[in-house]
Each structure stands twice: as C-alpha cells, then as structure tokens.
Write an enzyme that holds these catalytic residues in place. Structure first.
Site, PDB file in Angstrom:
ATOM      1  N   SER A   1     -44.264  -1.390  26.730  1.00  0.00           N
ATOM      2  CA  SER A   1     -43.962  -1.040  28.234  1.00  0.00           C
ATOM      3  C   SER A   1     -42.531  -0.831  28.029  1.00  0.00           C
ATOM      4  O   SER A   1     -41.405  -1.424  27.353  1.00  0.00           O
ATOM      5  CB  SER A   1     -44.179  -2.220  29.006  1.00  0.00           C
ATOM      6  OG  SER A   1     -43.703  -2.114  30.451  1.00  0.00           O
ATOM      7  N   HIS A   2     -42.077  -0.163  28.972  1.00  0.00           N
ATOM      8  CA  HIS A   2     -40.525   0.180  29.304  1.00  0.00           C
ATOM      9  C   HIS A   2     -39.879  -1.113  30.039  1.00  0.00           C
ATOM     10  O   HIS A   2     -38.658  -1.199  29.957  1.00  0.00           O
ATOM     11  CB  HIS A   2     -40.200   0.902  30.241  1.00  0.00           C
ATOM     12  CG  HIS A   2     -40.688   2.849  29.643  1.00  0.00           C
ATOM     13  ND1 HIS A   2     -41.477   3.031  29.169  1.00  0.00           N
ATOM     14  CD2 HIS A   2     -39.526   3.447  29.576  1.00  0.00           C
ATOM     15  CE1 HIS A   2     -41.380   4.338  28.988  1.00  0.00           C
ATOM     16  NE2 HIS A   2     -40.211   4.481  28.817  1.00  0.00           N
ATOM     17  N   SER A   3     -40.633  -2.092  30.666  1.00  0.00           N
ATOM     18  CA  SER A   3     -40.421  -3.270  30.996  1.00  0.00           C
ATOM     19  C   SER A   3     -40.647  -4.341  30.234  1.00  0.00           C
ATOM     20  O   SER A   3     -41.809  -4.702  30.008  1.00  0.00           O
ATOM     21  CB  SER A   3     -40.627  -3.658  32.373  1.00  0.00           C
ATOM     22  OG  SER A   3     -40.497  -4.671  32.931  1.00  0.00           O
TER      23      SER A   3
ATOM     24  N   GLY B   1     -36.642   0.350  28.939  1.00  0.00           N
ATOM     25  CA  GLY B   1     -36.709   1.265  27.893  1.00  0.00           C
ATOM     26  C   GLY B   1     -37.424   0.786  26.869  1.00  0.00           C
ATOM     27  O   GLY B   1     -38.109  -0.291  26.874  1.00  0.00           O
TER      28      GLY B   1
ATOM     29  N   SER C   1     -42.610   7.952  27.003  1.00  0.00           N
ATOM     30  CA  SER C   1     -41.578   7.638  25.975  1.00  0.00           C
ATOM     31  C   SER C   1     -42.179   6.462  25.343  1.00  0.00           C
ATOM     32  O   SER C   1     -41.824   6.361  24.062  1.00  0.00           O
ATOM     33  CB  SER C   1     -40.345   7.636  26.441  1.00  0.00           C
ATOM     34  OG  SER C   1     -39.991   6.437  27.254  1.00  0.00           O
TER      35      SER C   1
END
Length: 235
Positions: free
Chosen positions: A9-11, A43, A70
């Site tokens: 995950s981005h978080s 990110g 991403s």
C-alpha cells in the site's frame, strides 16, 4: 504451512490496518505489510516489498495484494527479482475485501492459486457468468422459455447467528469455497464472492438457498450448510 500474504500500500497505516483486520479472521496465516516508503512518506518502496517477500518465503506460496496503480508496478518489479517467481502471485482485487477473502481461504488450507481466486472473486461474477464458467450453455425453446442443466446439489439453511450475513460469515463462506472444485450460488449470487454475499443483507432468520455444481458440489453444500447451522461460531 499455509499460503502467505503480502500487502503493498501507499500508506504504512493502511497496510498495517488491513493486516490487523485480516489476521482476526485468519490467525494462522502469515500476513506481511509493505506500506509507505522507507522514510515514512506516502508512496511505495521496492525495498520494503522485497523484504516482505523474503520473509514470506518458505510457505506454500505467496499472494500479493496492492492498492493503487504504482503499488502494482512496484509489486510487479519485485516479482521479477524473487528467486522463485512461480510461487508468488499478484492478485487483481480490492485491497481490504480481497485480503480478507484470501486470508480466510489460506486459513482453510487452499493452495496459492485458490487463494488468489478467492481474493479476485470479491468483485462478484453473478449467477449468469458463474453458469457460463461451468459450461452450462442455456438454450431458448420454441415458446421463449429457457432450459438448462439444474444444480447437482441444493439446500436451504436458516441463518441463526445474531448478526446474520456480515463480513466475517461472508469471508468464511467465500474463502472456503475457493479451495473446492465447485460453482456455488447463495440466493442467486456467487458464493465465492465475499462482496456479493454481503449485498444479500440477510439477517438472522433469513433463509439461504444454496445451489452447487461440479465435482465438489456436495462438499460445498455441506460446507456452507455446516457454517450456517453452527452460526459461523458466533452467538
């Protein structure tokens, strides 16, 4: 051993929270979080994903779940670098719902491909697509009626648990069915889809009509019926 799961995950908080939630339903499954960047920003980090995959090695395979675009690319890059890529599968599934369904399937002993299918099934196929996947072609007869092969096994079971068909029961049904060679509908929706089962909004006392096709149809019916009759282990 069981199939192991990696969450990208981005978080960092989202990854950790999703792991915590899934672990409540699958306490014996190794689930690893790879969220955020190495310095704590929003990110994805190839290094963190690689580290999680290294820790996940040694089980019966790994299924990776991601959140945004991403994260998928980062996971795909990591898969190109692992020593045994054949045993690591990337699931195309919603992060939270897919992770819970995959975790329950892994808890039930499903193999890596079945765990991936359980995660992806939360999108829901619907009975028409499920029927097509069984190869049960329906044909229209002269007066416009439709005929087709009926289910191999059917059953009706009353929900006895106080909360009815909420997330945990739906995950148990969907996850368990993922390891069986059968197509199952519950009140007309795909039994292997956690999300579809939850849309039934079936409360205590509701009747679940189960239809099952395939080599494991009887086992599938008995599995779902047993869960329902036992109240999914809930009050």
């Amino acid at each position: 051993m069981t199939v192991r799961l990696v969450v990208v995950s981005h978080s960092e908080k989202i990854a950790d929270g999703a792991v915590e939630l899934a672990a409540q339903m699958a306490p014996d499954v190794v689930i690893l979080a790879a969220g955020g960047t190495a310095d704590g920003r929003i990110g994805t980090s190839l290094e963190k994903v690689m580290s999680a995959l290294d820790k996940a090695a040694g089980g019966d395979g790994v299924v990776v779940l991601t959140d945004l675009g991403s994260a998928v690319m980062t996971a795909e890059s990591a898969l190109e670098l692992v020593e045994e890529p054949a045993g690591v599968l990337l699931a195309d599934a919603p992060l939270v719902e897919g992770l819970v369904a995959a975790a329950v399937a892994a808890q039930g002993g499903a193999d890596v491909k079945a765990v991936k299918r359980a995660a992806e099934a939360v999108y829901g196929l619907g009975p028409e697509v499920a029927a097509a996947s069984r190869g049960l072609a329906e044909s229209t007869v002269a007066e416009g009626s439709v005929t087709g092969k009926g289910p191999d096994f059917t059953g009706d079971f009353e929900l006895v648990n106080e909360a009815g068909m909420h997330a945990r029961p739906a995950a148990k049904i969907a996850g368990g069915l993922a390891s069986l060679n059968a197509e199952v509908t519950v009140n007309g929706v795909d039994g292997a889809s956690m999300t579809s089962l939850m849309t039934l909004a079936a409360g205590k006392g509701s009747l679940l009509h189960i239809e099952a096709w395939g080599p494991d149809a009887e086992r599938a019916l008995n599995y779902v019926g047993g869960l329902v009759q036992a109240g999914f282990g809930e009050p």
